[in-house]
Structures are given as C-alpha cells and as structure tokens.
Design a protein around this motif. Structure first.
Motif, short mmCIF file in Angstrom:
data_model
loop_
_atom_site.label_atom_id
_atom_site.label_comp_id
_atom_site.label_asym_id
_atom_site.label_seq_id
_atom_site.Cartn_x
_atom_site.Cartn_y
_atom_site.Cartn_z
N LEU A 16 31.65 24.39 48.02
CA LEU A 16 32.32 25.65 47.13
C LEU A 16 33.71 25.81 47.64
O LEU A 16 34.51 25.24 46.45
CB LEU A 16 32.07 27.07 47.95
N ALA A 17 34.27 24.65 49.02
CA ALA A 17 35.35 24.57 49.81
C ALA A 17 35.88 23.32 48.89
O ALA A 17 37.28 22.90 48.63
CB ALA A 17 35.58 24.35 50.95
N GLU A 18 34.79 22.60 48.14
CA GLU A 18 35.56 21.43 47.30
C GLU A 18 35.58 21.12 46.23
O GLU A 18 36.99 20.63 45.70
CB GLU A 18 35.00 20.05 47.66
N ARG A 19 34.94 22.07 45.67
CA ARG A 19 35.50 22.10 44.65
C ARG A 19 36.58 22.57 43.50
O ARG A 19 37.68 23.14 43.80
CB ARG A 19 34.32 23.52 43.41
N THR A 20 37.09 21.30 42.94
CA THR A 20 38.05 21.40 41.98
C THR A 20 37.66 20.76 40.30
O THR A 20 36.94 20.27 40.67
CB THR A 20 38.99 20.26 42.63
N PRO A 21 38.00 20.79 39.21
CA PRO A 21 39.40 21.37 39.56
C PRO A 21 39.29 23.23 39.50
O PRO A 21 38.61 23.33 39.33
CB PRO A 21 40.06 20.75 38.26
N LEU A 22 41.09 23.39 39.99
CA LEU A 22 40.95 25.10 39.80
C LEU A 22 40.12 25.49 37.62
O LEU A 22 40.48 24.80 37.26
CB LEU A 22 42.50 25.45 39.48
N LYS A 50 48.23 25.63 41.14
CA LYS A 50 47.30 25.14 42.87
C LYS A 50 46.56 26.25 43.47
O LYS A 50 46.12 27.46 42.74
CB LYS A 50 48.97 24.58 43.02
N SER A 51 45.85 25.36 44.60
CA SER A 51 45.49 26.57 44.99
C SER A 51 46.01 27.79 45.89
O SER A 51 47.04 27.24 46.75
CB SER A 51 44.00 25.82 45.90
N GLY A 83 38.82 27.34 43.36
CA GLY A 83 39.39 26.50 43.99
C GLY A 83 39.87 26.81 44.99
O GLY A 83 41.79 26.38 45.55
N HIS A 84 40.29 28.59 45.67
CA HIS A 84 41.24 29.16 45.84
C HIS A 84 40.34 29.22 47.27
O HIS A 84 39.79 29.23 47.86
CB HIS A 84 41.98 30.17 45.77
N ARG A 85 41.72 29.87 48.44
CA ARG A 85 41.47 29.77 50.11
C ARG A 85 41.30 31.41 50.27
O ARG A 85 42.29 31.65 50.67
CB ARG A 85 41.77 29.07 50.97
N PRO A 86 40.10 31.76 50.51
CA PRO A 86 39.85 33.52 50.78
C PRO A 86 39.94 33.94 52.02
O PRO A 86 39.76 32.88 53.37
CB PRO A 86 38.69 34.18 50.42
N ILE A 87 40.72 34.61 51.99
CA ILE A 87 40.96 35.26 54.14
C ILE A 87 40.40 36.39 53.90
O ILE A 87 40.27 37.64 52.96
CB ILE A 87 41.48 34.97 54.79
N ALA A 88 39.33 36.83 55.16
CA ALA A 88 38.03 37.61 54.81
C ALA A 88 39.09 38.58 56.18
O ALA A 88 39.03 38.47 57.11
CB ALA A 88 37.02 37.77 55.08
N LEU A 89 39.38 39.85 55.40
CA LEU A 89 40.18 40.56 56.20
C LEU A 89 40.06 41.83 57.52
O LEU A 89 39.07 42.37 56.90
CB LEU A 89 42.03 41.23 56.71
N VAL A 90 38.65 41.99 58.37
CA VAL A 90 38.56 42.92 59.17
C VAL A 90 39.70 43.78 59.46
O VAL A 90 39.95 43.18 60.52
CB VAL A 90 37.31 42.16 60.43
N GLY A 91 39.21 45.13 59.24
CA GLY A 91 40.18 46.35 60.08
C GLY A 91 40.04 46.57 61.97
O GLY A 91 39.86 47.78 61.43
N GLY A 92 40.49 45.33 62.15
CA GLY A 92 40.20 46.32 64.01
C GLY A 92 41.24 46.84 63.98
O GLY A 92 40.67 48.25 64.88
N ALA A 93 42.14 46.70 63.71
CA ALA A 93 43.05 47.74 63.94
C ALA A 93 43.64 48.95 63.12
O ALA A 93 43.79 50.32 63.21
CB ALA A 93 44.75 47.01 63.73
N THR A 94 43.70 48.71 62.06
CA THR A 94 43.44 49.63 60.95
C THR A 94 41.96 50.92 60.71
O THR A 94 42.41 51.92 59.97
CB THR A 94 43.68 49.00 59.76
N GLY A 95 40.93 50.24 61.18
CA GLY A 95 39.61 50.92 61.14
C GLY A 95 40.15 51.67 62.36
O GLY A 95 39.11 52.74 62.33
#
Length: 447
Positions: A16-22, A50-51, A83-95
């Motif tokens: 997944l992470a290496e896959r290019t092109p976009l 771009k990514s 081809g993009h980079r995901p961030i999963a945010l867990v809402g420890g504070a907002t929760g």
RNA sequence: GGGGGGUUUCCCGAGCGGUCAAAGGGGUCAGACUGUAAAUCUGAUGGCACUGCCUUCACAGGUUCGAAUCCUGUACCCCCCA
C-alpha cells in the motif's frame, strides 16, 4: 490476527505505502457516492499534484470500532492505496468532552483509564486496514498527547481568540442543540469544536497534514479547523466529507435488535457479522457495496444488474458479507462464519468437536448439566428444552415438539416421549437444541 | 363534598350464577410457503403427574350445591355535578 489483516480484494498491506503513481481517488470516491461535501472543487487536481497527508478522527467511546466507523477508516485506506499518507486520529482528549454533532444529549464523560483501554483496542483494529510501514506509512495519533499539557490559559489565548462566538453559534451542531429547550448544551460541549479545530492545525504543523476527512456531520468541525489554520498560520487546508451510512428506511446502519455491530470478534462474532451483511435489504445493498468494499465499478454494476434481474439469489449480499467478513476477520473468520451459517440453516450436526461447536455457536446461550442425566433412562426431550430455556414450561416444550418445532442436533424430534442419551451428543460433551427455525441453545454435559 | 362508571388471562376487549382456563382481535410461538426478505395460510398460546387435576378474572370477606358473574368492605382509575 495479523497486522496486515485480511484483505484479499485489496493489495497486501506492505504494498500500500509504496504504491505509485497517484491515482485519481476523487473520481473513485465520486462514483461510489462517497463525496458529500468538499471545500474545494479542485481537490482532485490538488491531490494529483503530489502525495498528500490527510487525517480522520475516531471517537474512543468503546474498545472497538463499529460498522459506523468503517466508512471513514476505509476512506483512509482508499487514500493510502491511491498514494497518500493517512493519519488516524484517536480522540483521547476530544472523547473526554463529547462532540455535540448529531447527538441530542450531553454525553457522559469517560475517565482516563477507560479511554486509554479504548484507544488501545481501536489502534489494533486500524492496523488491520492501514499500512503503518514505510515513509508513506500511516500514522496513529492521540490528541490527548498534545492536549494534556496545553494549559487552559494558553489554549484560550492561542486558539480561543480565533473563534468568534457568533460563528460558533451558527454551526448546525450547536444551533440544533440550542434550539431545543429540553436538553441544552454545556460549555464543555460547546468548546468541542475548538479542540477538533486545533487538532487539524497541530497535525498540519507536525506532519504537514492538509486534508481532513469525516462523515457529513463533521463538516462544521472540519471547516472550523480550516478557519483556525488560516487565522493562526495563514495556510490553506482542505476538507472532504462522506455521507452517513443509513438504510433506505432512514435508520442507522450497523444496528440490530441485539445492538451494535462491532468489528471486534469478541463483541460481534464473525458469524453475526457475516449474517448482518447477508441480511442487508436489497435497497441498501448497492450502497453498501460502494461504500464499504473495494470492488471495482464494473463488478459493482454487474451485481446491481444481477440484483435487479434475480433478487432471490442475493448475490450482492453474499458478496458484501464475504468481502467485509474477510476484510475484518480474515480468511479464517470468514470460513468460521460460513460453516456456522451452513449449520445454523439446517445442516445436521455430528462428528464435531467441542471446540468447533464452541466457535460456531459462540453467540448461543448454553446451560450446563450433569453428565449422569444422560445415563440410564436418559433425558426427556421436554425436560431438555426447558433446561435449555428454549421453552418456558413443560407444556410449552410439549407443544413445540408436537408441532414439529423441536430439533436435537438439527434433527427434528418426532415424539414427545423421546429420551436423549450419550449417543445424542454432537461432540464430546455438547448437545445442540433448537426450537423453530433458528433459535438455538446448547446443553453441556460435564462429568 | 355529591352522583355515576370501571378494574378479566402478555395487551386490547367480550363475558353478567353452572355448558368458563374464559369469545374476538393484537402480540408471541410453532408449521407451510419463500430470497435466511415481505406478504400470506395453518395450528398453538395458565400450570402440572395433561382424556384428569390444580391455579387464574384488582384485593379481602360473604351468599349459594356452584361465582369472573350476586352482596359487603378495601385499593386504584375514569366521567359528571359542586
């Protein structure tokens, strides 16, 4: 459960992470119907340059995600595949605060320990669907980590200063709550959007995150973050929302009479999970295939056509259940679910082990009895049904048998006087009783 | 405060001295049909030692050979008049 989870339709995680092109992710999302609102019509082109790094947030209200969180999580996965980079945010504070969006009542606050446990559980599930390796690997962050040390005064000066109350009041999430005179909204929940807005700014600074994804009820929070970034940092960020997954009758997807459909196998067995999708209404099947699977357009449209011409075959539901069960529970989970399905729908039970039965009938109530009850005369069917709570009284049990609705190991019991002995065990110690079409109960005979 | 009506088996609702475990409907359960759907149809629906016995018709007493049904009292609900 392996890190890489169970995807077959999808690429192996490591790729997944290496896959290019976009790839043109927006076009894919559009035909799926997953684009509800976007902050900028040129998002597709922007993503093509771009990514990019993007994020979506998840509420740690339980130690497992449920079907409702699946769409945003899959969105992250789709972006990563493209081809993009995901961030999963867990809402420890907002929760700890509670999002007023889409809720009609003030939320109960969770304590710190419970939150930590929930975050850990959710993280494990995310690892199945996202690839955390490599330089485009996904990131998992917890906003508690940066919010915990943010002092109240600093927060008010740096963040709060940028929020005109008039704008906050105008957000739908707040407005609907203020419009009701039976519940109201606390200052705490009112402040929620500041926290989520700041998350976006923080992730931009820390990781260069420029896009936030969310369900349609997150639109207000997302634009709040974009506004804040403009004011604080003079940068342009983007937002994209997807529709909420609802059924054709308007109800939320992922709820059954017995409760929420969870991703965790200890909360919802693979069999129950599989069954949930098998039972999706025809009217909802196409939407589910688009929203929740990674099947390609041609394939989905072929299933649409098949559903139209021969709805009884329920190819869509079968495929949906198969894809999702494999994605969440792996090939082994799917195999279990299928075998359980076969047995639940009539296949005679014999020559199985306690372990196999335990797995298949994980959700079925059981009752333990002394082994001696099978010896000698044996155990009367009527008594067995009562012991297993499949009948409320002996009269009730007798009626069930008389009407042909009682089964032992899926074999119909013909006679009210039938006695059950050791030969009637389906495995070493377990007997499977059934009343009617699919109401099961186990009797375990221990020495 | 005065007058009237009501309280029935899971729910609604018949019953007005024996033939009442109590009509009918809903729900529920089972069967058939079916797409593990919807609709439909059939049967069942207080308990048990089940051709019999026991417990149920707000509660407690009473009248009767015999009461869910009549009488008395108690509790709760509704309506009308003040």
């Amino acid at each position: 459960m392996t890190t890489c989870g169970a995807s077959r339709a999808a690429l192996p995680c490591s790729a997944l992470a290496e896959r290019t092109p976009l790839q043109d992710i927006i076009a894919d999302l559009k035909w799926r119907g997953l684009v509800h609102q976007q902050t900028d019509e040129k998002l597709a082109a922007w993503l093509g340059e771009k990514s990019r790094t993007l994020y979506a947030g998840f509420d740690p209200t339980a130690d497992s995600l449920h079907v409702g969180s699946l769409i945003p999580l899959l969105m992250l996965r789709r972006f990563q595949k493209a081809g993009h980079r995901p961030i999963a945010l867990v809402g420890g504070a907002t929760g700890m605060i509670g999002d007023p969006s889409g809720k009609s009542e003030e939320r109960n606050l969770l304590d710190v320990d419970a939150l930590a446990a929930n975050v850990a559980g959710i993280e494990a599930q995310m690892r199945m669907l996202l690839d955390f390796e490599g330089d485009r690997g996904a990131k998992l962050v917890n906003n508690f980590d940066w919010m915990r040390s943010f002092s109240y005064l600093d927060f008010l000066r740096d963040v709060g200063k940028n929020f005109p109350v008039s704008v906050m009041m105008a957000k739908d999430s707040v407005k609907t709550r203020l419009g009701r005179d039976d519940v109201g909204i606390s200052y705490t929940e009112f402040s929620y959007m500041l926290l989520q807005a700041y998350d976006f700014v923080h992730l931009h600074e820390q990781f260069g995150c420029e896009l936030q994804l969310g369900a349609s009820d997150q639109w207000g929070n997302i634009t709040a973050g974009i506004d804040l970034a403009r004011r604080m940092k003079s940068v342009q960020l983007y937002g994209l929302t997807c529709p909420l997954l609802t059924k054709s009758d308007g109800a939320k997807m992922g709820k059954t009479e017995s409760g929420t459909v969870w991703l965790s196998p200890s909360r919802t067995s693979p069999y129950a999970f599989y069954q949930y999708w098998i039972n999706v209404d025809d009217a909802d099947a196409g939407k589910c295939l688009r929203f929740l699977t990674e099947l390609e357009q041609k394939e989905v449209e072929a299933l649409d056509a098949a559903r139209e011409s021969d709805p009884g075959k329920r190819e869509s539901q079968k495929r949906l259940a198969e894809e999702l069960t494999r994605m969440i529970h792996g090939d082994a989970g799917l195999a279990t679910a299928r075998r359980a399905t076969e047995i639940f729908f009539g296949a005679e039970i014999s020559e199985l082990s306690d372990a196999q039965l335990g797995e298949i009938f994980a959700d079925v109530p059981s009752q333990q009895l002394a082994r001696e009850r099978l010896e000698g005369e044996g155990l009367n069917v009527v008594d067995a049904l009562v012991e297993a709570s499949l009948a409320g009284s002996k009269s009730d049990a007798r009626r069930t048998v008389a009407q042909g609705g009682a089964y032992v190991n899926n074999r119909r019991v013909e006679n009210v006087d039938a006695q059950l002995g050791p030969a009637d065990l389906a495995s070493e110690t377990v007997m499977v009783l059934r009343s009617g079409k699919k109401k099961y109960a186990l009797l375990r005979f221990k020495a």
